[in-house]
Design an enzyme around this catalytic site. Sequence first.
Site, PDB file in Angstrom:
ATOM      1  N   VAL A 220       0.721  -0.965   0.134  1.00  0.00           N
ATOM      2  CA  VAL A 220      -0.099  -0.087  -0.106  1.00  0.00           C
ATOM      3  C   VAL A 220       0.679   1.193  -0.006  1.00  0.00           C
ATOM      4  O   VAL A 220       0.514   2.225  -0.771  1.00  0.00           O
ATOM      5  CB  VAL A 220      -0.969  -0.124   1.270  1.00  0.00           C
ATOM      6  CG1 VAL A 220      -1.722   1.423   1.334  1.00  0.00           C
ATOM      7  CG2 VAL A 220      -1.815  -1.427   1.073  1.00  0.00           C
TER       8      VAL A 220
ATOM      9  N   ALA B 189       2.382   1.813  -3.334  1.00  0.00           N
ATOM     10  CA  ALA B 189       1.518   2.475  -4.215  1.00  0.00           C
ATOM     11  C   ALA B 189       1.206   3.623  -4.263  1.00  0.00           C
ATOM     12  O   ALA B 189       1.063   4.497  -5.259  1.00  0.00           O
ATOM     13  CB  ALA B 189       0.140   1.398  -4.253  1.00  0.00           C
ATOM     14  N   TYR B 190       1.126   4.271  -2.872  1.00  0.00           N
ATOM     15  CA  TYR B 190       1.015   5.560  -2.607  1.00  0.00           C
ATOM     16  C   TYR B 190       2.108   6.349  -3.215  1.00  0.00           C
ATOM     17  O   TYR B 190       2.120   7.291  -3.710  1.00  0.00           O
ATOM     18  CB  TYR B 190       0.793   5.759  -0.956  1.00  0.00           C
ATOM     19  CG  TYR B 190       0.848   7.233  -0.619  1.00  0.00           C
ATOM     20  CD1 TYR B 190      -0.271   8.049  -0.602  1.00  0.00           C
ATOM     21  CD2 TYR B 190       2.008   7.640   0.100  1.00  0.00           C
ATOM     22  CE1 TYR B 190      -0.171   9.405  -0.369  1.00  0.00           C
ATOM     23  CE2 TYR B 190       2.026   9.050   0.512  1.00  0.00           C
ATOM     24  CZ  TYR B 190       0.919   9.777   0.130  1.00  0.00           C
ATOM     25  OH  TYR B 190       0.908  11.203   0.820  1.00  0.00           O
ATOM     26  N   VAL B 191       3.223   5.969  -2.943  1.00  0.00           N
ATOM     27  CA  VAL B 191       4.572   6.840  -3.085  1.00  0.00           C
ATOM     28  C   VAL B 191       4.673   6.723  -4.387  1.00  0.00           C
ATOM     29  O   VAL B 191       5.047   7.759  -5.140  1.00  0.00           O
ATOM     30  CB  VAL B 191       5.820   6.169  -2.385  1.00  0.00           C
ATOM     31  CG1 VAL B 191       7.176   6.851  -2.931  1.00  0.00           C
ATOM     32  CG2 VAL B 191       5.748   6.165  -0.972  1.00  0.00           C
TER      33      VAL B 191
END
Length: 219
Positions: free
Chosen positions: A128, A131-133
């Site tokens: 997660v 995916a955010y970075v």
Amino acid sequence: MARIAIVGGHGQVARRLHPLLVQAGHVPVALVRNPAYAEELSAVGAEVRLLDLEQDDVDAYARAFEGCDAVVFAAGGGPDGNIERKRTVDLGASVRSQEAAAQAGIGRFVQISAINVDAPLPDDTDEVWRAYVEAKRDADAALRASDLAWTIVRPGRLTDDPGTGRVRAAERVERADITRDDVAAVVAAVLDDDRTVGVQFEVVGGEDAVPAAIAGIAS
């Protein structure tokens, strides 16, 4: 006076930004999916327009931006573990906002990103978080490659503590906390300073008053 479209207009930073823009003589245009937010946002001086960041296309974004002078991308996929929303909101909605701003004839674009997202990630990074970075990194890269008059603000870890009005801002800073109040103050300041066009910087809590910090990073 300028009309500022705020993508993610009910987000935690956005709700702090609206009254600051009003105080500066601007009109914040809060773009939200849920019409139930209208009364709350109108009470702090924002104009409310509906926009579904994940379902609407670029043309719908451009219509939502109509009559605005600048765009602030303040949206995020939320703190949950939904990897897909990191891609559809943090990346997809940013890119659509950029394309729609150009389509609507709006040059000025300020994006709230995150500190240190260009750094390589370890192999064991949580999926997660990765995916955010990667979504933030790619959204920033798309904006830098655009013809928009952009500024990218990369805050450290966000907190709900009361704002201090004092920050540390530079191209690179050591990772640390910053209040959402202070991020909103920084965004309001860069909107009113054309010297920050084409500038990407990191910002955390610090000792410099916001105006001095922004003057220090302005080109």
